[in-house]
Design a protein around this motif. Sequence first.
Motif, PDB file in Angstrom:
ATOM      1  N   GLY A   1      13.732   3.900   1.949  1.00 15.50           N
ATOM      2  CA  GLY A   1      12.682   4.357   1.034  1.00 15.50           C
ATOM      3  C   GLY A   1      12.325   3.264   0.039  1.00 15.50           C
ATOM      4  O   GLY A   1      11.186   2.825  -0.014  1.00 15.50           O
ATOM      5  N   VAL A   2      13.331   2.782  -0.718  1.00 19.68           N
ATOM      6  CA  VAL A   2      13.034   1.664  -1.612  1.00 19.68           C
ATOM      7  C   VAL A   2      13.067   0.377  -0.808  1.00 19.68           C
ATOM      8  O   VAL A   2      13.857   0.241   0.111  1.00 19.68           O
ATOM      9  CB  VAL A   2      14.044   1.562  -2.778  1.00 19.68           C
ATOM     10  CG1 VAL A   2      13.941   2.759  -3.687  1.00 19.68           C
ATOM     11  CG2 VAL A   2      15.455   1.402  -2.267  1.00 19.68           C
ATOM     12  N   GLY A   3      12.188  -0.575  -1.142  1.00 18.66           N
ATOM     13  CA  GLY A   3      12.186  -1.833  -0.422  1.00 18.66           C
ATOM     14  C   GLY A   3      10.827  -2.488  -0.421  1.00 18.66           C
ATOM     15  O   GLY A   3       9.908  -2.041  -1.116  1.00 18.66           O
ATOM     16  N   PHE A   4      10.718  -3.549   0.401  1.00 18.85           N
ATOM     17  CA  PHE A   4       9.473  -4.319   0.453  1.00 18.85           C
ATOM     18  C   PHE A   4       8.279  -3.440   0.807  1.00 18.85           C
ATOM     19  O   PHE A   4       7.205  -3.573   0.234  1.00 18.85           O
ATOM     20  CB  PHE A   4       9.580  -5.427   1.513  1.00 18.85           C
ATOM     21  CG  PHE A   4      10.630  -6.459   1.217  1.00 18.85           C
ATOM     22  CD1 PHE A   4      10.501  -7.290   0.120  1.00 18.85           C
ATOM     23  CD2 PHE A   4      11.729  -6.611   2.042  1.00 18.85           C
ATOM     24  CE1 PHE A   4      11.457  -8.259  -0.158  1.00 18.85           C
ATOM     25  CE2 PHE A   4      12.699  -7.575   1.771  1.00 18.85           C
ATOM     26  CZ  PHE A   4      12.553  -8.394   0.666  1.00 18.85           C
ATOM     27  N   LEU A   5       8.465  -2.537   1.770  1.00 24.20           N
ATOM     28  CA  LEU A   5       7.348  -1.754   2.279  1.00 24.20           C
ATOM     29  C   LEU A   5       6.743  -0.887   1.176  1.00 24.20           C
ATOM     30  O   LEU A   5       5.527  -0.909   0.949  1.00 24.20           O
ATOM     31  CB  LEU A   5       7.824  -0.875   3.447  1.00 24.20           C
ATOM     32  CG  LEU A   5       6.750  -0.024   4.109  1.00 24.20           C
ATOM     33  CD1 LEU A   5       5.691  -0.905   4.755  1.00 24.20           C
ATOM     34  CD2 LEU A   5       7.361   0.907   5.147  1.00 24.20           C
ATOM     35  N   THR A   6       7.592  -0.144   0.487  1.00 22.82           N
ATOM     36  CA  THR A   6       7.094   0.732  -0.572  1.00 22.82           C
ATOM     37  C   THR A   6       6.423  -0.084  -1.677  1.00 22.82           C
ATOM     38  O   THR A   6       5.347   0.282  -2.175  1.00 22.82           O
ATOM     39  CB  THR A   6       8.247   1.559  -1.162  1.00 22.82           C
ATOM     40  OG1 THR A   6       8.968   2.129  -0.080  1.00 22.82           O
ATOM     41  CG2 THR A   6       7.739   2.640  -2.063  1.00 22.82           C
ATOM     42  N   ALA A   7       7.069  -1.194  -2.063  1.00 27.58           N
ATOM     43  CA  ALA A   7       6.496  -2.036  -3.110  1.00 27.58           C
ATOM     44  C   ALA A   7       5.118  -2.537  -2.684  1.00 27.58           C
ATOM     45  O   ALA A   7       4.169  -2.528  -3.477  1.00 27.58           O
ATOM     46  CB  ALA A   7       7.428  -3.207  -3.416  1.00 27.58           C
ATOM     47  N   GLY A   8       5.012  -2.958  -1.406  1.00 29.62           N
ATOM     48  CA  GLY A   8       3.730  -3.452  -0.910  1.00 29.62           C
ATOM     49  C   GLY A   8       2.666  -2.369  -0.931  1.00 29.62           C
ATOM     50  O   GLY A   8       1.513  -2.627  -1.303  1.00 29.62           O
ATOM     51  N   LEU A   9       3.043  -1.162  -0.535  1.00 31.68           N
ATOM     52  CA  LEU A   9       2.079  -0.048  -0.534  1.00 31.68           C
ATOM     53  C   LEU A   9       1.536   0.212  -1.929  1.00 31.68           C
ATOM     54  O   LEU A   9       0.321   0.341  -2.132  1.00 31.68           O
ATOM     55  CB  LEU A   9       2.772   1.239  -0.049  1.00 31.68           C
ATOM     56  CG  LEU A   9       2.965   1.433   1.438  1.00 31.68           C
ATOM     57  CD1 LEU A   9       3.726   2.728   1.701  1.00 31.68           C
ATOM     58  CD2 LEU A   9       1.608   1.478   2.121  1.00 31.68           C
ATOM     59  N   ILE A  10       2.447   0.270  -2.899  1.00 26.97           N
ATOM     60  CA  ILE A  10       2.007   0.591  -4.260  1.00 26.97           C
ATOM     61  C   ILE A  10       1.173  -0.546  -4.835  1.00 26.97           C
ATOM     62  O   ILE A  10       0.128  -0.324  -5.455  1.00 26.97           O
ATOM     63  CB  ILE A  10       3.228   0.920  -5.137  1.00 26.97           C
ATOM     64  CG1 ILE A  10       3.795   2.251  -4.650  1.00 26.97           C
ATOM     65  CG2 ILE A  10       2.862   0.985  -6.600  1.00 26.97           C
ATOM     66  CD1 ILE A  10       5.023   2.697  -5.338  1.00 26.97           C
ATOM     67  N   LEU A  11       1.616  -1.786  -4.578  1.00 28.02           N
ATOM     68  CA  LEU A  11       0.828  -2.935  -5.034  1.00 28.02           C
ATOM     69  C   LEU A  11      -0.575  -2.896  -4.435  1.00 28.02           C
ATOM     70  O   LEU A  11      -1.555  -3.221  -5.102  1.00 28.02           O
ATOM     71  CB  LEU A  11       1.499  -4.235  -4.606  1.00 28.02           C
ATOM     72  CG  LEU A  11       2.546  -4.815  -5.537  1.00 28.02           C
ATOM     73  CD1 LEU A  11       3.094  -6.090  -4.927  1.00 28.02           C
ATOM     74  CD2 LEU A  11       1.941  -5.107  -6.889  1.00 28.02           C
ATOM     75  N   ALA A  12      -0.665  -2.488  -3.173  1.00 30.43           N
ATOM     76  CA  ALA A  12      -1.969  -2.439  -2.513  1.00 30.43           C
ATOM     77  C   ALA A  12      -2.912  -1.530  -3.292  1.00 30.43           C
ATOM     78  O   ALA A  12      -4.052  -1.908  -3.579  1.00 30.43           O
ATOM     79  CB  ALA A  12      -1.813  -1.952  -1.072  1.00 30.43           C
TER      80      ALA A  12
END
Lengths: 282, 323
Positions: B170-181
Amino acid sequence: MRARPYALRKATNAVALGLTGAAAALTLGILFAILAYIAANGASALNWDFFTKLPAPVGETGGGLANAIVGTLKLLLLASAIGIPVGFLGGVYLAEFGHGRTGFVVRYASDVLNGVPSIVIGIVAYTLIVLPMKQFSSLAGGVALGIIMIPTVVRSTEELLKLVPSNVREAALALGVNEWKTVLFVVIPTALRGVLAGVLLSLARVAGETAPLLFTALSNRYWSHGWLEPTASLPVMVYTYAIAPYDDWHRQAWAGALVLITMVLGVNILARLGVSRRASAS
Amino acid sequence: MRRSTSRRDRGSDRPRRSRNPSDRLFRGATLGFALAILGLALLVAWQLFIHSKLSREQFGWSFLWTQTWDPVAGQFGALPFIYGTLVTSVLALVIAVPLGLGTALFLAELAPPRLSQWLAFMVELLAAIPSVIYGLVGIFIVVPWVRVHLEPALSGTLGFLPLFRGAPYGVGFLTAGLILAVMVVPFITSVSREVLLAVPRVQREAALALGATRWEMLRMAVLPYARSGIAGSILLALARALGETMAVTMVIGNKPQIAASLFEPGYTMPAVLANEFTEATDDLYLHALIEIGLVLFVVTVLINGIARLMLMRLAVPAGPVKR
């Protein structure tokens, strides 16, 4: 390019334009989803104690964030005292006299400042104030927010003053009015509503800033007296409470988020309704 | 966010400089404040430079490609943070560019002008939402969703790529990237929309007159004309993504590692500043953190500088044709 059947071209057209519509719908959908989540979670968590009480001791439920609300207001006051005069007068210079090389360089510097991540401005406020005074303080936090405000105030002031037609200036000058009086009493009043809206928008922007406060204003579970003590602020409390392991703190984080977002969106909508469309520059 | 496109209308015919002393005083005073802004920008650079001295002298350039971050042993290398920042920002752009550009095209080309203005305003509201609120929504809504739905779905379908392997945290690069997007979409949309609106009408009419469909008109006549402006908007978005702190700190997991999988937790440059700055117990540790700030400053200044130039250059050839 080889000719393609008309039906295919029409189909491509429909699909591509449909996709742009879908992108717009998705973007707006995300906005509404975020607002809905905050409204739903925040409204049930918000109560009178939130505005009037200090945080409860760790481990107990209840209490509020009164000190953080006051802290945020204090920080915004100090930020305004720095950001508004510098940004406004700098903007006046760029709009009225900044046609030459100096204007270009200053405009560029202001844009550069605008692009610097807010946490980096926090570091600079730390090295300028916290290090020499050996003390986290509202002063350091306010200075950090003030620096962040400057470029946005500069830009909105400049853009709005430039929207004032040169005829207005020329008319005043032709009547023998001094240049400074023309700017101060003719040009600026004409653009005043927009300039004020720009200032409000930049305040709304820094009101939600968290990163530059983490190691300048720090935080505080009690009232902060004067300007030389660490102070709580709404965004930092939302952060602290969100990453803490207590359900009651999560509840208060949502309440804090609702208060913050109401303020930020309220100002944005007010500025939008109150002034010309140019004012939404932020 | 909104920026003017052509501002060269005045200047040649402006009134001559006044010799009146009070005028000169006024001009001098505003000039003083303008120069203060310039001074402030230089001060920011200077402070970051001198307060990272210890770290710069001890580690030199290898700071940028060393992987160890060990405050206890006094060994500092920024590579895991640089890696995390790059991965999340690139991921954010991969999602945000089609989304933001699609939205801009819809707003500029399809929506009726009044509706378009209101929708553009609403998209800009996305940029007004404080980053800590994105983090809050991230922790409590996006992270569980990514863990339960998105990551299992991705590893089920695209699991043959190393990017989508591993346990769904759940936490990680993917989630961070989604929110940044989501956070940078408004930058792409609002600047691109303005750039698209500035494309001369004749450009469109010529294409339509040749029998192009609307999409062909956009693809062949409008987008190429707006290319550098759109690229500028993407760079602005990139600079935002690189420096974004709170939302990323709250969802990336804060683990200084370099992992191929987007499901893994990571760390970014702003996040390490947010987490460790108040814990910096000795001067070398503090200077190493400030050096990370310096790197962040230099990179964002460069990217912003290029983006401004691209957007500025665009204003020059745009003719007198207005929509």
